[in-house]
Design a protein around this motif. Structure first.
Motif, PDB file in Angstrom:
ATOM      1  N   LEU A   1      19.491 -12.211  21.228  1.00 14.17           N
ATOM      2  CA  LEU A   1      19.255 -11.557  19.950  1.00 14.17           C
ATOM      3  C   LEU A   1      20.375 -11.838  18.960  1.00 14.17           C
ATOM      4  CD1 LEU A   1      18.220  -8.062  21.383  1.00 14.17           C
ATOM      5  CD2 LEU A   1      16.656  -9.829  20.546  1.00 14.17           C
ATOM      6  N   SER A   2      20.029 -11.883  17.669  1.00 15.80           N
ATOM      7  CA  SER A   2      21.042 -12.024  16.632  1.00 15.80           C
ATOM      8  C   SER A   2      21.812 -10.709  16.489  1.00 15.80           C
ATOM      9  CB  SER A   2      20.380 -12.372  15.296  1.00 15.80           C
ATOM     10  OG  SER A   2      19.607 -11.274  14.826  1.00 15.80           O
ATOM     11  N   PRO A   3      23.047 -10.757  15.992  1.00 12.67           N
ATOM     12  CA  PRO A   3      23.813  -9.512  15.799  1.00 12.67           C
ATOM     13  C   PRO A   3      23.077  -8.502  14.916  1.00 12.67           C
ATOM     14  CG  PRO A   3      25.253 -11.406  15.587  1.00 12.67           C
ATOM     15  CD  PRO A   3      23.859 -11.952  15.678  1.00 12.67           C
ATOM     16  N   LEU A   4      22.354  -8.993  13.898  1.00 15.60           N
ATOM     17  CA  LEU A   4      21.612  -8.097  13.019  1.00 15.60           C
ATOM     18  C   LEU A   4      20.524  -7.357  13.787  1.00 15.60           C
ATOM     19  CD1 LEU A   4      20.887  -6.959  10.248  1.00 15.60           C
ATOM     20  CD2 LEU A   4      19.459  -8.997   9.868  1.00 15.60           C
ATOM     21  N   LEU A   5      19.777  -8.087  14.622  1.00 16.55           N
ATOM     22  CA  LEU A   5      18.700  -7.457  15.385  1.00 16.55           C
ATOM     23  C   LEU A   5      19.249  -6.488  16.418  1.00 16.55           C
ATOM     24  CD1 LEU A   5      15.679  -7.416  15.449  1.00 16.55           C
ATOM     25  CD2 LEU A   5      15.681  -9.319  17.070  1.00 16.55           C
ATOM     26  N   VAL A   6      20.377  -6.822  17.014  1.00 18.61           N
ATOM     27  CA  VAL A   6      21.032  -5.900  17.948  1.00 18.61           C
ATOM     28  C   VAL A   6      21.360  -4.596  17.236  1.00 18.61           C
ATOM     29  CG1 VAL A   6      23.115  -5.464  19.303  1.00 18.61           C
ATOM     30  CG2 VAL A   6      21.957  -7.658  19.494  1.00 18.61           C
ATOM     31  N   GLY A   7      21.894  -4.700  16.018  1.00 18.08           N
ATOM     32  CA  GLY A   7      22.245  -3.505  15.249  1.00 18.08           C
ATOM     33  C   GLY A   7      21.036  -2.664  14.890  1.00 18.08           C
TER      34      GLY A   7
END
Length: 266
Positions: free
Chosen positions: A157-163
């Motif tokens: 997952l991208s950091p944005l999606l993780v957030g």
């Protein structure tokens, strides 16, 4: 590697346990559940005749509701994470999220163990095949579906999606735990300063429903928070397949049924 064997053993064990529970429920002096006395042996076997089977002070239903299935769920998650590590040489951030979310949910259930004593599973439902199979087979093997999926279809997952997913989980947990704590406090000690200010309404059966605080937002706001938690477990699996979203769909149907059952009980 031995998932099918473990699942088969859980199904066989829960089936044998259900048969024993049904036969033992015909003992004299046993407290029966209101729903398990239909006279239809198949239905009564499924729903459960005896309310809280005990061996001395040991409550089998309360134990099975909390310990073997939930702990087994976390153990399966760990096994799946290990399998992914063996296959890839590392653990994806999606697997870390799923395992952490599941672990936190189980830890919360065990930490707030006393709260289960006021739920309908304990106070109303009998202990039959439905709960025995659900606790010992369905919960650990179905609820760990996302971790199993990520072994076969790893997702990074991208950091944005993780957030975003982490924020959704925090929101769901805040609603779920806040509303359940408020409900449990009111049921166990309605004069407590934490809940004594809450507005209530009288039901036809003489009980009181909270209509302010968390429960002034929606009739079953705790169910909504619980569902948001479940959705956050599915999202780390991405959008390539519907399989990991089985839990979110199944749980939505289950919660709608519970909502109608609760309203009928009032």
């Amino acid at each position: 590697d031995n998932l099918i064997q473990l699942l088969t053993a859980a199904i066989v064990f829960s089936s044998i346990m259900s048969c024993c529970l049904y036969l033992l429920s015909f003992r004299k002096g046993v407290l029966l559940s209101s729903g398990g006395q239909s006279g239809n042996p198949i239905y009564d076997f499924f729903i459960g005749r005896e309310l809280n089977p005990r061996t001395g002070m040991f409550d089998w239903k309360a134990f099975c509701e909390l310990v073997p299935g939930l702990v087994g769920w976390v153990i399966l998650d760990i096994a799946f994470a290990h399998k992914q590590f063996v296959s890839l040489g590392y653990i994806t951030n999606s697997m870390v999220l799923v395992c952490f979310f599941h672990f936190w949910y189980v830890l919360d259930a065990l930490w707030f163990e006393k709260a289960i004593l006021t739920t309908m599973d304990i106070t109303t439902d009998g202990f039959g095949f439905m709960l025995a199979f659900g606790d010992l087979a369905w919960v650990p093997f179905v609820y760990s579906l996302q971790a199993k999926y990520l072994v076969d279809y790893p997702v990074e997952l991208s950091p944005l999606l993780v957030g975003v997913i982490l924020s959704l989980n925090i929101l769901g947990y805040t609603i779920f735990r806040g509303s359940n704590n408020q409900k449990n406090e009111f049921r166990t000690n309605p004069l407590s300063p934490k809940v004594s200010h809450l507005k209530t309404m009288q039901t036809k059966r003489g009980t009181k429903l909270i209509v302010s605080g968390w429960w002034g937002i929606a009739r079953h706001i705790n169910y909504f928070g619980d569902w948001l938690l479940g959705l956050s477990w599915c999202l780390p699996c991405g959008f390539e397949h519907l399989v990991p979203y089985f839990y979110a769909v199944y749980f939505a149907i289950l919660l709608v049924h519970r909502d109608r059952r609760d309203d009928h009980a009032c």
